[in-house]
Every structure is written in C-alpha cells, then in structure tokens.
Design a protein around this motif. Structure first.
Motif, PDB file in Angstrom:
ATOM      1  N   THR A 253      38.661  56.041  25.236  1.00 53.64           N
ATOM      2  CA  THR A 253      38.084  54.213  25.136  1.00 53.64           C
ATOM      3  C   THR A 253      36.621  54.287  25.402  1.00 53.64           C
ATOM      4  O   THR A 253      36.025  53.416  24.790  1.00 53.64           O
ATOM      5  CB  THR A 253      38.729  53.757  26.426  1.00 53.64           C
ATOM      6  OG1 THR A 253      38.480  54.472  27.595  1.00 53.64           O
ATOM      7  CG2 THR A 253      40.172  53.500  26.509  1.00 53.64           C
ATOM      8  N   ASP A 254      35.968  55.129  26.077  1.00 49.61           N
ATOM      9  CA  ASP A 254      34.543  55.009  26.027  1.00 49.61           C
ATOM     10  C   ASP A 254      33.835  55.874  24.972  1.00 49.61           C
ATOM     11  O   ASP A 254      32.638  55.580  24.743  1.00 49.61           O
ATOM     12  CB  ASP A 254      34.189  56.159  27.315  1.00 49.61           C
ATOM     13  CG  ASP A 254      34.651  55.281  28.778  1.00 49.61           C
ATOM     14  OD1 ASP A 254      34.401  54.062  28.763  1.00 49.61           O
ATOM     15  OD2 ASP A 254      35.093  56.044  29.508  1.00 49.61           O
ATOM     16  N   ASN A 256      34.376  54.669  22.041  1.00 52.45           N
ATOM     17  CA  ASN A 256      34.124  53.511  21.047  1.00 52.45           C
ATOM     18  C   ASN A 256      32.942  52.429  21.130  1.00 52.45           C
ATOM     19  O   ASN A 256      32.381  52.007  20.539  1.00 52.45           O
ATOM     20  CB  ASN A 256      35.296  52.837  20.921  1.00 52.45           C
ATOM     21  CG  ASN A 256      36.238  53.144  19.968  1.00 52.45           C
ATOM     22  OD1 ASN A 256      36.274  54.194  19.460  1.00 52.45           O
ATOM     23  ND2 ASN A 256      37.375  52.467  19.769  1.00 52.45           N
ATOM     24  N   THR A 257      32.560  52.553  22.495  1.00 51.92           N
ATOM     25  CA  THR A 257      31.502  51.912  23.217  1.00 51.92           C
ATOM     26  C   THR A 257      30.152  51.860  22.288  1.00 51.92           C
ATOM     27  O   THR A 257      29.651  50.899  21.784  1.00 51.92           O
ATOM     28  CB  THR A 257      31.214  51.910  24.560  1.00 51.92           C
ATOM     29  OG1 THR A 257      32.264  52.051  25.429  1.00 51.92           O
ATOM     30  CG2 THR A 257      29.974  51.111  25.138  1.00 51.92           C
ATOM     31  N   LEU A 259      30.091  52.525  19.162  1.00 55.82           N
ATOM     32  CA  LEU A 259      30.358  52.228  17.910  1.00 55.82           C
ATOM     33  C   LEU A 259      30.144  50.669  17.481  1.00 55.82           C
ATOM     34  O   LEU A 259      30.044  50.233  16.792  1.00 55.82           O
ATOM     35  CB  LEU A 259      31.727  52.551  17.483  1.00 55.82           C
ATOM     36  CG  LEU A 259      31.932  54.082  17.556  1.00 55.82           C
ATOM     37  CD1 LEU A 259      33.366  54.515  16.887  1.00 55.82           C
ATOM     38  CD2 LEU A 259      30.994  54.938  16.629  1.00 55.82           C
ATOM     39  N   ALA A 260      29.954  49.628  18.815  1.00 56.05           N
ATOM     40  CA  ALA A 260      29.537  48.462  18.530  1.00 56.05           C
ATOM     41  C   ALA A 260      28.540  48.234  17.697  1.00 56.05           C
ATOM     42  O   ALA A 260      27.624  48.921  17.828  1.00 56.05           O
ATOM     43  CB  ALA A 260      29.646  47.864  20.053  1.00 56.05           C
TER      44      ALA A 260
END
Lengths: 520, 251
Positions: A253-254, A256-257, A259-260
């Motif tokens: 989950t972390d 993807n941060t 990739l914002a």
C-alpha cells in the motif's frame, strides 16, 4: 519520412519562435496541462484600490500582480510576518500555540522543520513560474527512495525497492502462469499472448521458466545479500519476499504513494526552508502589508468593501477600505468574523467548510544515522504507527553534523490526538515510534518541535475539507465573485493544502477582479 | 562571418518549415489530438456531475482521495476499481466497492483497516464507482475509553484541557461553564455534524462514545445533571448522512 516529434517542433520553432512551439505543443498534448496562467492585466488598475485580507501566498500573489497593473493594494495580516502556512521553524524560533503551550526550537544552525507545505511538485507550474521569476532556489526532494523502509508494528521492516521489485515479479509470474495455462482464454489472441508473455518476463524479472526466482539476475534488480565487488566477488543473491508476506502485511500500500501524480519526478524543496517563496513575495509586497492586524468585521456596500481590524500592536481599532476585496482568511476564521453585504449564499457557504487536522514533528538527532548506518539519503519511510511517516533531510548529505528528520506527519484522528497532547508528551511518543523503526534514535535524540495545526493561532486547522457533496453544493459559491468581494486561498482550489492552490486561487481572483473593475 | 551564410538560407528554411509544419501538424493532431480532450473530461468529473464518476481532488491533495462517505464505509472493500485512461472510472469487484461513490486513497492515516478505510484503497489509486452511496459505517476505534478520555483524545486539541477554550485569529469556545450546553441536543449535534471550521465526528464515534463524551462535557465541565443516552444520539443521526472523513493526506 521519419520525422520525430522533436524534429517537427524544431521546425515550428524555426518558423515561429518559442511561443509557436509552445502553442503547438499544447495542441499536441505534450506541454504540461497546468491550469496556471500568468495574469495579463495591462495597466488598467490606475485609480482603483483592492483590499486584501490575509498575507499568505494567495494574498501576496494577488497584491503583487494587481500592483503591477497599477492597482493600489493594501494587505491586512494577522501575524507579524507574511506567509501564513508557508512557514519554516528554525533554531531560536519561539512558537506559542493556542492554549499557551510554548516551544523554543533548539535546532542547530541551518536545520529546520517545515510544519506545513514542504514539497514542490514539477506539476505545480504556478509555483515554478514564480520560482523562476524570483530566483527561488530549489533542490531535489527524493519522493521515492528505494532504500527507505516500509515498516509495520508486526515487526516488518523492508526496503521499498526490494518490495516494489518483488511485487512486480510475483504479479508477473502469476499472470504468466495464467496465460500459459490458457486461464485467460478469450482475453487475447495467440500473437498478443506471446507478446504479453515476453513483456511479463522482462517487466517482472522472470527466468527462462517464467518464474520470479532467487538468482544473481534477479538480485541485479532487488539487490544482493552481499554486493558484487572486486576480483572474485560476483555478489551473493538475495532471497525475494514471498507474495504472501507482501500482501499479508499490506506492505504494497505504501509503494503507491509516490506514484500519485503530484509526486512524479522531479519534485523539489526550496533550499533552506519552505518559506523561501513567502520571503520572496514578502520582499516585493512588504510596503503594502499591515502586520498584526486582526480583522473583526467585513462590510460590503455599493461602492466597495470595508474591513474593521484590531491593530494588535497598539490595541486600537481601525478600518481599511477598497473598491474591491480579495479575502484569503481561512474559512475556519472567516466563518467567525461578522459580515454584512455578502450574499446570503456566500455567508452561509463560508460557515460550512470544516478544517482538516494535521500534525508534524521535527526531530533533531545528534548524527545522521539513517545515512551512516542504513544508506538512506532523503526520501520517506512509511509505517503503520500513528506517526505515519519519517522523512529524511534531502540536503547536506553525508554531513557529519546533526540532522533533523520529519519524525511524524499525521492526518485524521491521530493528528487530532497528538494535537491535543502537550508538546513534551508528543515528542516522547514520536521518539518512541521513531525508535521502533531506527533503534539508534534512542541514543541519538537531541531535541524536537511539534506543530498540531488545530492549535495554530492563525488558521485553527490545516486546510479546507470538502467532500463530493460540499464540492457540489457550496464550493461554486465560495469560488464566485460576490459583487466586489472574492475569496482566494487553497480552499478555493482543487489543490487543497498545497501552495499551488493558493497561487492559482490568488492569480485567478486577480483576473476576475480585474475583469469586473474594467467593466465598472 | 558564419552569420552571413545563415542569413542567406533563412527564408527558404522558414518557408519549408512552415509547409512541413502545417502538414505534420495536421497529421500529429490526428495522432495525438485525443489527449487534448482530457482536461475537460476531468474538470467535468471534478465538478461532481451526477451520473459521472468522481476523481475528487478535494481535501486530499497528497493523494487523489474522494471524501465521500461510502469510500470508508466498507472495510471489506477491496477497491478493485480501475481508472480508465480517459479520466473516467469504472467499477468492478465486490458489491461494497460498486456502491462507493468515491474511493479513499490511503496515506498512512487512512490505510489502516481500523480507520474503516480499506487498506486496498491505497495512495494514488483514485478509483471510483458510479452507483448509489450506501449507508456510512461508523468507525469507533479512533477514540476510546471513558467520556473524559475521549475528551482528551478528540476535543482537547481545540477546546483545550479543562474545556477552557482559546483565542487566536479566531476562537475556540470554552466548553466549561458554557450555558449553551444546557440543552443536550446542542453539544450532541456539534459532535455529530461539526460547525463552521469544526469537523464532524459522526464518522469517528459510535452513539455510546458520543453520549459519554457529551455527558462528560455537560456534567463534569458544567453543572448539568441529566444524561444523554446512546439512544438519544442515535435519534439525532439523520439517515443517509455522509459524515466528513478527515483521515487523508495533504501536501
């Protein structure tokens, strides 16, 4: 004839100059899709005055651009400094939060905490425009650091690069398996299938049997147990994490941060502290700013807008008036200021935007153990502890002196809880959580400072919170010109809590006011 | 010296460039013109037009989170939604996901299932579904303990220890000795729905927790004797209400 896009643009450039290139690039969809447009007001502002409430970025950019067009401007600012939330705390700075809790920053010279905004996306073209115009120096902020960690209280601490590569490898292997077993029949033809298999093999670091396996080849991506060296050391392969381990602990989950969109490379920070842009604007608008002015009443009439304010230096009550007014006061505060002459819809909408909580702590450590012991140079470690994340300084790498990390960055209920604690207890808890990630922190801790945004006297909260309903119901009203009065700030943008939001809101307010003033 | 030679060949180059440029421009527009439409699509989407999906930039600027209630409503949400290249989103996956009108993208604060924000609704993955919102599920693990303890965790950040309030550019009203708290509906409504800059806590506390903290404020910080029951709180919850979520990131 094989003309590349670049060649073509070169030709356009030859024929029409850089403006033509930019126009063509925009048409081609290659240029940045930024919503920033530099105000082009000409000189039509002579003889008109715009009163600006609030000397943050939105207020100062408004004053700066209006003044260029000949408008008279006046800014009322609550603080003794300009910049608002664009704020840097350095050694020696004293900060008294609401409730009277006092902290004095004890950081070494050159070290700082940016309690509010701290990163500058390349996406934010309004910011980049003014950085160029004012010569605000930027340095790269490594938003994604492959060597920083994903940490879980369950005991997991993995390097992000390894995680990312393992996830990619496992997913590719699974998909390759499904394809080989014709599990995706009907999804693609034989030729496509071969192509996709080939892609999965390369993209997922798969071996000849389409397995993501432990090998020197895989290690050339995810890293080794012992690195390649001189002479007879080819490197010792490392063992990939299992997909199960990654999924079970939500480790992915972390990943993807970073990739914002706004975090895409290249992302920056201003050299020396985030307040560089505030200082640059202040240097150009200082003559218009009345510091330590607390607005207590706003009145709009046919001819203009009058603000009553308390001069906090003398305690006296004064008024300021403009033909128009750009109000950048956070809605958390504006909603408490009596007003007359605003449309009932606007007056009502102002009272309907709650402000989001956020909390940060800056921790000074006696040595940069994250660099020296763990080869982490800048970037962000994520944890499931309430501290949220740790961010390492993106400057002065390998310095032998002390270092300040962002030791906590919270939102939501955790931020509410930490804001409610006294500063000493906050640091103790943040330190405890820092130690869980970096045991060295216990011995190396020097001092720290914390800011909970709901205790900040000039905002009473961090940023305007909207949801789908309020965006639809009240947001358009907040954005619209109300006769001679318009709001501006991150709360009138879709870049909430970013400097870009304030700059875009300010420059668009200026355009709207200018249009109205030109018609009048 | 060299400039002379350049000058000589400038005009033909310009003309040639213009001709080639125009021809190629048309070609490239045909090839890439599709992208030009994107911003429009997105802005329409951002405007929250009913029937379209929402990629909401709103309170969560660090991550593209929508702050709709339904996103956090379902802890079983697996967020297997995808964002199509043209800026619209399509939903697939569990019914819970499909019911969401906006999916939270998680940062550190919102990723924990404890927050009721599905871990899968992770950062950057702005994904939404076009369907009716479902009833919001209350998360009751954020603030815990007795009324006094919940006060310290949830209220004290603004209303201060002992409920003494504070004053800066604006004020936080004192809750101690506040005659407005005589009617139990007033503080209960404040906690449930917020007011002005104060966020709603309706999503973050269950009826029991709200009654306890309201009772603490009304009887310990004030001299009221009547108590609010969880049932009283329940009655004040409007059906279909979307309480504000504030567990997300910013810049």
């Amino acid at each position: 004839m094989g003309v590349s896009r670049r060649d073509f643009l070169g030709m356009v450039g030859l024929a029409g100059g850089s403006a033509a290139v930019f126009q063509m690039m925009t048409v081609m969809g290659l240029a940045a899709p930024s919503t920033y447009k530099q105000p082009q007001l000409g000189t039509g502002g002579k003889g008109k005055k715009v009163l600006i409430l609030g000397g943050g970025l939105a207020g100062m950019v408004s004053a700066y651009e209006l003044n260029k067009a000949g408008y008279e401007v006046e800014i009322l600012e609550f603080n003794a400094r300009a910049g608002g939330r664009v704020w840097t705390i350095r050694g020696g700075d004293k900060y008294t939060e609401l409730g009277g809790f006092e902290q004095t920053c004890q950081f070494d010279k050159g070290l700082y905490l940016n309690p509010g905004p701290w990163r500058i996306p390349h996406v934010h073209q309004a910011y980049q425009h003014y950085a160029r115009e004012f010569g605000v120096k930027l340095e790269v902020f490594p938003m994604i650091n492959h060597n920083a960690y994903v940490h879980r209280t369950s005991g997991v601490k993995e390097r992000q690069g390894k995680l990312m590569i393992d996830m990619q490898g496992h997913v590719s292997e699974l998909l390759a398996k499904a394809l080989s077993q014709n599990a995706l029949q009907g999804e693609m033809t034989g030729e496509d299938k071969a192509k996709v298999l080939e892609a999965l093999k390369g993209w997922g670091f798969l071996d000849k049997d389409y397995r993501y396996s432990k090998s020197l080849a895989t290690s050339s991506y995810r890293g080794y147990d012992r690195d390649p060296g001189a002479r007879l050391e080819p490197g010792t392969p490392s063992t990939p994490l299992s997909l199960d381990a990654i999924v079970k602990n939500d480790l992915w989950t972390d990943l993807n941060t970073g990739l914002a969109y706004e975090f895409h490379s290249t992302i920056f920070e201003p050299v020396g502290g985030i307040d560089a842009m505030a200082r640059a604007f202040e240097a150009r608008t200082r003559q218009f700013i009345k510091y330590r002015s607390r607005v207590t009443d706003i009145k709009q009439d046919e001819g203009g807008v009058t603000a009553t304010y308390e001069d906090l230096t003398t305690g006296s009550t004064r008024t300021a008036r403009g033909d128009y007014c750009i109000c950048t006061i956070p809605l958390s505060i504006l909603s408490q200021i009596p007003s007359t002459g605003l449309s009932p819809q606007l007056a009502d909408a102002i009272k309907k935007v709650p402000y989001g909580p956020s909390f940060k702590a800056g921790m000074q450590y006696k040595r940069r153990f994250w660099e020296q012991d763990e080869a982490i140079y800048g970037g962000v470690t994520y944890t499931d502890q309430s501290m949220g994340l740790m961010s390492y300084p993106a400057n002065n790498y390998n310095s032998n002196g002390k270092g300040v990390v962002l030791g906590a960055y919270m939102f939501g209920p955790d931020a509410v809880k930490f804001t409610g604690m006294n500063p000493k207890d906050r640091l103790q808890e943040v330190l405890k959580q820092n130690i869980a990630i970096h045991p060295q922190a216990e011995k190396e801790f020097d001092n720290g400072i914390s800011v909970g945004w709901h205790r900040v006297p000039f905002t009473l909260g961090c940023y305007g919170l909207y949801n789908e309903e309020t965006r639809k119901d009240i947001y358009p009203t907040l954005c619209a010109l109300d006769k001679r009065f318009i709001l501006a700030g991150e709360h009138t943008s879709y870049w909430n809590a970013w400097q870009e939001g304030a700059l875009l809101a300010g420059t668009s307010a200026v355009e709207i006011i200018h249009e109205a003033a030109s018609k009048a | 010296m060299a400039s002379k030679r350049r000058e000589f060949s400038l005009l033909p180059t310009l003309l040639l460039s213009l001709v080639i440029g125009t021809v190629l421009g048309v070609l490239l527009l045909l090839l890439f013109g599709r992208h030009v439409g994107n911003p429009d699509t997105v802005s329409a989407v951002n405007a929250g037009i009913p029937g379209t999906t929402v990629i909401d930039r709103n309170e969560n600027t660090g991550n593209k989170a929508a702050n709709s209630s339904a996103d956090t409503a379902s802890t079983t949400n697996t967020a297997s939604t995808t964002t199509a290249a043209d800026g619209t989103a399509t939903a697939s996956g569990t019914p819970a996901t499909a019911a969401a009108t906006g999916t939270a993208t998680a940062d550190n604060a919102s990723k924990t299932p404890v927050e009721g924000q599905a871990a899968a609704g992770s950062a950057g993955a702005a994904a939404t579904a076009a369907a009716l919102p479902q009833e919001q599920t209350v998360t009751d693990t954020s603030f815990q303990g007795t009324g006094a303890e919940i006060y310290v965790q949830a209220c004290q950040s603004c209303h201060m220890p002992g409920g003494k309030g504070a004053k800066g550019a604006g004020i936080y009203p004192a809750l101690a000795n506040n005659p407005k708290l005589k009617a139990m509906q007033y503080p209960t409504g404040m906690v449930l729905y917020g007011n002005g800059g104060m966020p709603s806590f309706g999503h973050y506390m269950n009826d029991q927790q709200i009654s306890e903290v309201v009772n603490y404020i009304r009887t310990e910080l004030n001299n009221n004797t009547d108590k609010v029951t969880p049932d009283d709180v329940k009655k004040m919850r409007q059906p279909g209400q979307h309480y504000m979520i504030f567990g997300e990131a910013a810049g």
